[in-house]
Design an enzyme around this catalytic site. Sequence first.
Site, PDB file in Angstrom:
ATOM      1  N   HIS A 259      -2.767   6.170   4.710  1.00 25.74           N
ATOM      2  CA  HIS A 259      -1.381   6.121   5.047  1.00 25.74           C
ATOM      3  C   HIS A 259      -0.976   7.694   4.418  1.00 25.74           C
ATOM      4  O   HIS A 259      -1.177   8.187   3.333  1.00 25.74           O
ATOM      5  CB  HIS A 259      -0.556   5.247   4.152  1.00 25.74           C
ATOM      6  CG  HIS A 259      -0.948   3.852   4.638  1.00 25.74           C
ATOM      7  ND1 HIS A 259      -1.427   3.517   5.766  1.00 25.74           N
ATOM      8  CD2 HIS A 259      -0.284   2.496   4.166  1.00 25.74           C
ATOM      9  CE1 HIS A 259      -1.682   2.242   5.861  1.00 25.74           C
ATOM     10  NE2 HIS A 259      -0.618   1.767   5.043  1.00 25.74           N
TER      11      HIS A 259
ATOM     12  N   CYS B 229       0.936  -1.331  -0.238  1.00 30.65           N
ATOM     13  CA  CYS B 229       0.093  -0.027   0.031  1.00 30.65           C
ATOM     14  C   CYS B 229       0.901   1.312  -0.002  1.00 30.65           C
ATOM     15  O   CYS B 229       0.438   2.263  -0.454  1.00 30.65           O
ATOM     16  CB  CYS B 229      -0.993   0.023   1.166  1.00 30.65           C
ATOM     17  SG  CYS B 229      -0.472  -0.760   2.753  1.00 30.65           S
TER      18      CYS B 229
HETATM   19  N1  NAP Z   1      -5.071  -3.623   4.586  1.00 34.39           N
HETATM   20  C1  NAP Z   1      -4.363  -2.911   3.568  1.00 34.39           C
HETATM   21  O1  NAP Z   1      -4.153  -1.764   3.557  1.00 34.39           O
HETATM   22  C2  NAP Z   1      -3.481  -3.638   2.706  1.00 34.39           C
HETATM   23  C3  NAP Z   1      -2.970  -3.210   1.481  1.00 34.39           C
HETATM   24  C4  NAP Z   1      -2.318  -3.787   0.734  1.00 34.39           C
HETATM   25  C5  NAP Z   1      -2.269  -5.283   0.584  1.00 34.39           C
HETATM   26  N2  NAP Z   1      -2.760  -5.819   1.604  1.00 34.39           N
HETATM   27  C6  NAP Z   1      -2.834  -7.141   1.719  1.00 34.39           C
HETATM   28  O2  NAP Z   1      -4.077  -7.780   1.337  1.00 34.39           O
HETATM   29  C7  NAP Z   1      -4.338  -9.095   2.048  1.00 34.39           C
HETATM   30  C8  NAP Z   1      -5.422  -8.902   2.875  1.00 34.39           C
HETATM   31  O3  NAP Z   1      -5.377  -8.047   3.781  1.00 34.39           O
HETATM   32  P1  NAP Z   1      -6.581  -7.377   4.632  1.00 34.39           P
HETATM   33  O4  NAP Z   1      -6.025  -6.084   5.357  1.00 34.39           O
HETATM   34  O5  NAP Z   1      -7.917  -7.160   4.085  1.00 34.39           O
HETATM   35  O6  NAP Z   1      -6.608  -8.340   5.941  1.00 34.39           O
HETATM   36  P2  NAP Z   1      -7.812  -8.902   6.932  1.00 34.39           P
HETATM   37  O7  NAP Z   1      -8.884  -7.831   7.069  1.00 34.39           O
HETATM   38  O8  NAP Z   1      -7.292  -9.719   8.107  1.00 34.39           O
HETATM   39  O9  NAP Z   1      -8.472 -10.154   6.021  1.00 34.39           O
HETATM   40  C9  NAP Z   1      -8.065 -11.200   5.562  1.00 34.39           C
HETATM   41  C10 NAP Z   1      -8.925 -12.024   4.519  1.00 34.39           C
HETATM   42  O10 NAP Z   1      -8.355 -13.052   4.027  1.00 34.39           O
HETATM   43  C11 NAP Z   1      -9.447 -14.367   4.437  1.00 34.39           C
HETATM   44  N3  NAP Z   1      -8.646 -15.613   4.803  1.00 34.39           N
HETATM   45  C12 NAP Z   1      -7.628 -15.801   5.664  1.00 34.39           C
HETATM   46  N4  NAP Z   1      -7.355 -16.891   5.705  1.00 34.39           N
HETATM   47  C13 NAP Z   1      -7.944 -17.630   4.676  1.00 34.39           C
HETATM   48  C14 NAP Z   1      -7.957 -18.790   4.034  1.00 34.39           C
HETATM   49  N5  NAP Z   1      -7.238 -19.810   4.263  1.00 34.39           N
HETATM   50  N6  NAP Z   1      -8.881 -19.204   2.925  1.00 34.39           N
HETATM   51  C15 NAP Z   1      -9.678 -18.176   2.402  1.00 34.39           C
HETATM   52  N7  NAP Z   1      -9.726 -17.063   2.911  1.00 34.39           N
HETATM   53  C16 NAP Z   1      -8.626 -16.683   3.976  1.00 34.39           C
HETATM   54  C17 NAP Z   1     -10.127 -13.830   5.650  1.00 34.39           C
HETATM   55  O11 NAP Z   1     -11.100 -14.595   5.665  1.00 34.39           O
HETATM   56  P3  NAP Z   1     -11.814 -15.097   7.077  1.00 34.39           P
HETATM   57  O12 NAP Z   1     -12.577 -13.818   7.362  1.00 34.39           O
HETATM   58  O13 NAP Z   1     -12.757 -16.200   6.813  1.00 34.39           O
HETATM   59  O14 NAP Z   1     -10.957 -15.370   8.213  1.00 34.39           O
HETATM   60  C18 NAP Z   1     -10.268 -12.354   5.428  1.00 34.39           C
HETATM   61  O15 NAP Z   1     -11.295 -12.235   4.243  1.00 34.39           O
HETATM   62  C19 NAP Z   1      -2.978  -9.245   2.574  1.00 34.39           C
HETATM   63  O16 NAP Z   1      -2.089 -10.085   2.093  1.00 34.39           O
HETATM   64  C20 NAP Z   1      -2.434  -7.726   2.814  1.00 34.39           C
HETATM   65  O17 NAP Z   1      -1.054  -7.983   3.037  1.00 34.39           O
HETATM   66  C21 NAP Z   1      -3.349  -4.992   2.571  1.00 34.39           C
END
Ligand code: NAP
Length: 340
Positions: free
Chosen positions: A242, A130
């Site tokens: 950010h 991000c």
């Molecule tokens: N947040 C940011 O600003 C941002 C920016 C760029 C990139 N990212 C990347 O985007 C990704 C998600 O981040 P987030 O911030 O959205 O995290 P989050 O809010 O913790 O959400 C994680 C998601 O992944 C799912 N998940 C976890 N384990 C899984 C599995 N075994 N099979 C299928 N789905 C699964 C979760 O489902 P459940 O609810 O069922 O557990 C939830 O929908 C990460 O790789 C992060 O590094 C995030």
Amino acid sequence: MAYKVAVVGATGVVGREMLNILAERQFPVSEAVALASRRSVGRDASFGDKTLKVKALEDFDFTGTDICLMAAGGAVAKEWAPRIAASGCVVIDNSSFWRMDPDVPLVVPEVNAADIARYSRKGIIANPNCSTAQLVVALKPLHDAAHITRVVVSTYQSTSGAGNEGMDELFSQTKGIFVNDAIEPRKFSKQIAFNVIPHIDVFMDDGYTKEEWKMNVETRKILDKTIKVTATCVRVPVFVGHSEAVTVEFERPISAEEARELLREAPGIMVVDAREPGGYITPVECVGEYATYVSRIREDATVENGLSFWCVSDNLRKGAALNAVQIAEILGARYLKKAA
Ligand SMILES: NC(=O)c1ccc[n+]([C@@H]2O[C@H](COP(=O)([O-])OP(=O)(O)OC[C@H]3O[C@@H](n4cnc5c(N)ncnc54)[C@H](OP(=O)(O)O)[C@@H]3O)[C@@H](O)[C@H]2O)c1
């Protein structure tokens, strides 16, 4: 043209925004599928004025799905992206796992949209970190004009960058402090409410954190491998948005006025730069917006050809979901071209 689109991680902060933005931008969707872990099966996920029932990634057959937007972390991406790609569905992944793979394009459409063409090597396209996404959007027009040699960036990263759990921790600690509850850091290494933490992701051997390393290598992969980048990444008690304090060194002099004009014309950027109280953008003002905001543009007289500025963007949008949907739009329009 319309595409069957799956969102993996649809219950997470990024996945929810992906569904919002697909609907908001009227991406040509013939069918949308919300996927997450087995824990979330049957939960509701909003998609415009529709409600989708969340299904389990493990049980879903991707045959016939055209595009998979993935936001479920590195371990899920490592295991599932190649399997999904093998079924003929192009994966646009938000985790860090595939970003530095030479056969996977790492794309910010305002900067290197042409790299999407290389998606066919593995069927996977990576979305950057991000903090990198908003940085390279701001650097691109300046680099084209005066050639950047070095970037020094300090970040002020919101808790949503650490997902649902990060936002929850800021909320519960903030409430807890007012009623004298004991602080028990879980997602973050120290108290995040009313504090700042100079540590995001794991430490590397050279003393930088992996988040700082990502900003370095990803900026070079997306924009220009000759640029030197040194980053300090800091978590701050902000829910979404950010911020970055950026100092750039160029091959030739570039005035603040010239930079302001270049940035004003550049795609994806809004310049808000009045030299008066409030004449700049703060993270709370960028929430829900598409733009990367640039403020506080000024010449840095302490180095040759130096310029400093302040840069703010919604990390869940340009930093993640919006960037992924923009990639999907180009992929669909230029490469997939599927008849409805
Ligand atoms: N947040 C940011 O600003 C941002 C920016 C760029 C990139 N990212 C990347 O985007 C990704 C998600 O981040 P987030 O911030 O959205 O995290 P989050 O809010 O913790 O959400 C994680 C998601 O992944 C799912 N998940 C976890 N384990 C899984 C599995 N075994 N099979 C299928 N789905 C699964 C979760 O489902 P459940 O609810 O069922 O557990 C939830 O929908 C990460 O790789 C992060 O590094 C995030």
